[in-house]
Design a protein around this motif. Structure first.
Motif, short mmCIF file in Angstrom:
data_model
loop_
_atom_site.label_atom_id
_atom_site.label_comp_id
_atom_site.label_asym_id
_atom_site.label_seq_id
_atom_site.Cartn_x
_atom_site.Cartn_y
_atom_site.Cartn_z
N HIS A 103 0.86 -1.17 0.00
CA HIS A 103 0.00 0.00 0.00
C HIS A 103 0.91 1.23 0.00
O HIS A 103 1.74 1.38 0.89
N VAL A 104 0.75 2.08 -1.01
CA VAL A 104 1.59 3.26 -1.17
C VAL A 104 0.84 4.48 -0.64
O VAL A 104 -0.23 4.82 -1.14
N LEU A 105 1.41 5.14 0.39
CA LEU A 105 0.77 6.31 0.98
C LEU A 105 0.97 7.58 0.16
O LEU A 105 0.22 8.53 0.29
N HIS A 106 1.99 7.62 -0.66
CA HIS A 106 2.36 8.81 -1.43
C HIS A 106 2.72 9.97 -0.51
O HIS A 106 2.28 11.10 -0.69
N GLY A 107 3.52 9.65 0.51
CA GLY A 107 4.00 10.67 1.43
C GLY A 107 3.93 10.19 2.86
O GLY A 107 3.65 9.02 3.14
N LYS A 108 4.20 11.10 3.77
CA LYS A 108 4.08 10.83 5.21
C LYS A 108 3.62 12.10 5.87
O LYS A 108 3.76 13.20 5.32
N LEU A 109 3.04 11.96 7.04
CA LEU A 109 2.51 13.12 7.75
C LEU A 109 3.63 14.10 8.07
O LEU A 109 4.70 13.70 8.54
N SER A 110 3.38 15.36 7.81
CA SER A 110 4.37 16.40 8.09
C SER A 110 3.67 17.74 8.27
O SER A 110 3.46 18.47 7.30
N PRO A 111 3.29 18.05 9.51
CA PRO A 111 2.62 19.34 9.74
C PRO A 111 3.45 20.53 9.29
O PRO A 111 2.91 21.52 8.81
N ILE A 112 4.77 20.43 9.41
CA ILE A 112 5.65 21.53 9.00
C ILE A 112 5.54 21.79 7.50
O ILE A 112 5.56 22.93 7.06
N ARG A 113 5.42 20.71 6.72
CA ARG A 113 5.31 20.84 5.26
C ARG A 113 3.86 20.90 4.80
O ARG A 113 3.59 20.90 3.60
N GLY A 114 2.94 20.89 5.73
CA GLY A 114 1.53 20.99 5.39
C GLY A 114 0.91 19.70 4.88
O GLY A 114 -0.10 19.74 4.18
N VAL A 115 1.52 18.55 5.21
CA VAL A 115 0.97 17.26 4.76
C VAL A 115 0.12 16.69 5.89
O VAL A 115 0.63 16.30 6.94
N ALA A 116 -1.18 16.66 5.67
CA ALA A 116 -2.15 16.18 6.65
C ALA A 116 -2.65 14.79 6.23
O ALA A 116 -2.39 14.36 5.11
N PRO A 117 -3.37 14.08 7.11
CA PRO A 117 -3.88 12.75 6.77
C PRO A 117 -4.67 12.70 5.46
O PRO A 117 -4.55 11.75 4.70
N GLU A 118 -5.46 13.73 5.20
CA GLU A 118 -6.27 13.72 3.97
C GLU A 118 -5.42 13.88 2.71
O GLU A 118 -5.91 13.64 1.60
N ASP A 119 -4.15 14.25 2.85
CA ASP A 119 -3.26 14.37 1.70
C ASP A 119 -2.62 13.03 1.31
O ASP A 119 -1.98 12.92 0.27
N LEU A 120 -2.78 12.03 2.17
CA LEU A 120 -2.18 10.72 1.93
C LEU A 120 -3.21 9.73 1.41
O LEU A 120 -4.41 9.95 1.55
N ASN A 121 -2.74 8.63 0.86
CA ASN A 121 -3.61 7.57 0.34
C ASN A 121 -4.05 6.67 1.49
O ASN A 121 -3.66 5.51 1.58
N LEU A 122 -4.86 7.22 2.39
CA LEU A 122 -5.28 6.49 3.59
C LEU A 122 -6.67 5.86 3.46
O LEU A 122 -6.92 4.82 4.05
#
Length: 196
Positions: A103-122
């Motif tokens: 399962h590819v998430l296409h990223g990881k959580l990173s509040p500093i970079r603005g990557v939230a759960p809804e930005d990932l393939n969850l």
């Protein structure tokens, strides 16, 4: 420098790992040294843009609805290895140590970079877990703060009934990622996974 050459360099410079000098070298190579390669490159890029998309099951690259790994019936269906990106999946495949699915998430959580759960393939991962067909989830995320945060988020949010959750870690250096590990290290990391 012509405006068209400058535009080409700017476009090339946006690619990962390509700086100003590399962009200039690539552009001049294609336009001056090997102009016969340019139409082939343009055709390949256009064809890939038209046909390559994300697998609807795991998020890997595919030309059909499902990628070759999800379509392979010889793979262990109940075992899913969660990775950050397609490059990590490719690195694990090259190791030959894993025969389950991904399962590819296409990223990881990173509040500093603005990557939230809804930005990932969850959403599809949660659906796969809720279907009840999974027996083990292997978290193969980077051994850094963002990777750990993503692992904690997943273990908090995913239903755990009947699901074994493990985390690779043995053999991967702190702060290192799956992409840069060699095959032996990846094999050791998979074999030395622990309950999470």
């Amino acid at each position: 420098m012509t405006p068209a050459l400058e535009q080409l360099q700017k476009a090339l410079k946006q690619l990962p790992g390509v700086g100003y000098r590399s962009a200039e070298r690539i552009a001049l190579h294609l336009l001056v040294e090997k102009p016969e390669r340019l139409p082939q490159l343009v055709t390949a890029l256009e064809a890939a843009a038209r046909s390559v998309r994300r697998c609807t099951v795991c998020g890997n690259l595919a030309e059909e609805e499902h990628c070759a790994i999800c379509a392979d019936e010889k793979r262990r269906i109940g075992q899913v290895c969660v990775v950050e990106n397609v490059q990590d999946l490719a690195a694990l495949e090259r190791s030959g140590a894993y025969r389950g699915r991904y399962h590819v998430l296409h990223g990881k959580l990173s509040p500093i970079r603005g990557v939230a759960p809804e930005d990932l393939n969850l959403a599809t991962l949660i659906a796969r877990v809720e279907s009840g067909e999974l027996t083990e989830l292997i978290l193969a995320l980077s051994n850094d703060v963002e990777g750990e945060a993503t692992c904690h988020y997943l273990t908090d949010r995913l239903p755990k009934a009947g699901l074994k959750i493990t985390r690779i870690g043995f053999g991967l250096p702190s702060g290192g990622g799956v992409l840069y590990a060699d095959a032996v290290t990846l094999k050791s990391a998979l074999e030395g996974r622990r309950n999470y």
